[in-house]
Design an enzyme around this catalytic site. Structure first.
Site, PDB file in Angstrom:
ATOM      1  N   SER A   5       0.856  -1.177   0.000  1.00  0.00           N
ATOM      2  CA  SER A   5       0.000   0.000   0.000  1.00  0.00           C
ATOM      3  C   SER A   5       0.893   1.227   0.000  1.00  0.00           C
ATOM      4  O   SER A   5       2.082   1.152   0.317  1.00  0.00           O
ATOM      5  CB  SER A   5      -0.943  -0.003   1.209  1.00  0.00           C
ATOM      6  N   GLU A   7       1.252   5.590   0.748  1.00  0.00           N
ATOM      7  CA  GLU A   7       0.710   6.750   1.466  1.00  0.00           C
ATOM      8  C   GLU A   7       1.127   8.043   0.790  1.00  0.00           C
ATOM      9  O   GLU A   7       2.285   8.216   0.397  1.00  0.00           O
ATOM     10  CB  GLU A   7       1.197   6.754   2.915  1.00  0.00           C
ATOM     11  N   ASP A  98      -2.889  15.167  16.012  1.00  0.00           N
ATOM     12  CA  ASP A  98      -2.329  16.269  16.796  1.00  0.00           C
ATOM     13  C   ASP A  98      -3.102  17.539  16.499  1.00  0.00           C
ATOM     14  O   ASP A  98      -3.521  17.774  15.359  1.00  0.00           O
ATOM     15  CB  ASP A  98      -0.852  16.489  16.440  1.00  0.00           C
ATOM     16  N   PHE A 205      13.158  14.627  10.802  1.00  0.00           N
ATOM     17  CA  PHE A 205      11.815  14.097  10.997  1.00  0.00           C
ATOM     18  C   PHE A 205      11.830  12.923  11.973  1.00  0.00           C
ATOM     19  O   PHE A 205      10.944  12.795  12.823  1.00  0.00           O
ATOM     20  CB  PHE A 205      11.233  13.667   9.646  1.00  0.00           C
ATOM     21  N   HIS A 255       3.830  -1.102   3.642  1.00  0.00           N
ATOM     22  CA  HIS A 255       3.134   0.178   3.447  1.00  0.00           C
ATOM     23  C   HIS A 255       4.197   1.251   3.251  1.00  0.00           C
ATOM     24  O   HIS A 255       4.972   1.549   4.164  1.00  0.00           O
ATOM     25  CB  HIS A 255       2.278   0.504   4.674  1.00  0.00           C
TER      26      HIS A 255
END
Length: 276
Positions: A5, A7, A98, A205, A255
């Site tokens: 999959s 994103e 968030d 990150f 993913h």
């Protein structure tokens, strides 16, 4: 063929939207099981998220909308679920999410498990629900045990599967799955894969989201400086090797966090195929 999959995040400009359409067209060659689209802090990108989800569906590919609940009311969640259902969306990635900076907690949901429970109560089996999990522990968790228990609670609330935060240590994933199984979690736990293309961005990150970069990987990346070609070649080897370990260990799928680009994910999949 192992299910994969992909994103994406909702683009902010018309140019970004065009680039994402081009990237999706190339990535569809991988025949993804579905594509997910992220949802900004406090639902701040939900319009863009839904637009991108609609485009993916129109392209003939299953699409999952991320759906966060922090700061949201039940009425708003109900309205947005109805909108997604009317669009033909069959999958959700249910998250706590968030709040934008400067906002209080607010809303009627505190945890993702409450959102999952609410979706199941309101929509029954209309949506396949994926939830997030953290093999290297959520950065805000009180302890590894409490984080694992929170994950189990989300699954018991009605989740069908889970997608992990990205990681580069396969042992962390396999240990997490083993410990989740001991708590009675039997749903598929799909590893999240982050291709490596930009070392400074990845290191920054990762520090903020709690994903560990192994010291040897971090030092090698830093040693390349601004040599983009070397960073990408090294990153490809690292991530392809990780995927191979996960596949051999029985991971139910992969993913990919594509960052709205196609080249790195396609390169990893080509290298995996060459190695198998």
């Amino acid at each position: 063929m192992l299910p994969i999959s992909l994103e994406f995040f909702p683009p902010k400009t018309p140019e970004g939207a065009d680039k994402l359409r081009a990237a999706r067209k190339e990535l569809y060659a991988l025949k993804p099981e579905f594509c997910s689209v992220t949802y900004g802090a406090g639902g701040s990108t939900h319009a863009g998220t839904f637009t991108t989800v609609g485009e993916i569906l129109a392209e003939g590919v299953s699409a999952a909308s991320h759906f966060s609940c922090i700061g949201a009311t039940r009425a708003r969640v109900c309205d947005q679920l109805a909108q997604l259902r009317a669009m033909g969306v069959k999958r959700l990635v249910a998250l706590r999410g968030d709040l934008p900076s400067g906002y209080g907690i607010g809303g009627e949901f505190q945890y993702a498990s409450e959102l999952v429970e609410y979706i199941r109560a309101e929509c029954g089996g209309d949506f396949r629900i994926e939830v997030a999990c953290y093999p290297e522990v959520h950065p805000q968790a009180r302890s590894p045990q409490s984080d694992l228990q929170a994950f189990a609670t989300k699954v018991k609330a009605g989740a069908d599967a889970a997608i992990t935060q990205y990681f580069y240590n396969s042992d962390a994933y396999f240990r997490f799955v083993e410990e989740a199984r001991k708590l009675g979690v039997q749903v598929p736990i799909v590893p999240g894969i982050m291709p490596i293309t930009n070392s400074s961005q990845l290191l920054r990150f990762s520090d903020s989201c709690g994903a560990e970069i192994p010291r040897w990987v971090r030092l090698r990346l830093q040693s390349f400086g601004d040599d983009t070609a070397s960073i990408r070649a090294f990153g490809l080897d690292v991530v392809a090797d990780l995927c191979e370990r996960l596949i051999r260990g029985g991971a139910p799928g992969l993913h990919f966090y594509t960052m709205n680009q196609s080249a790195a994910t396609l390169a990893v999949m080509r290298q995996i195929s060459a190695l198998r």
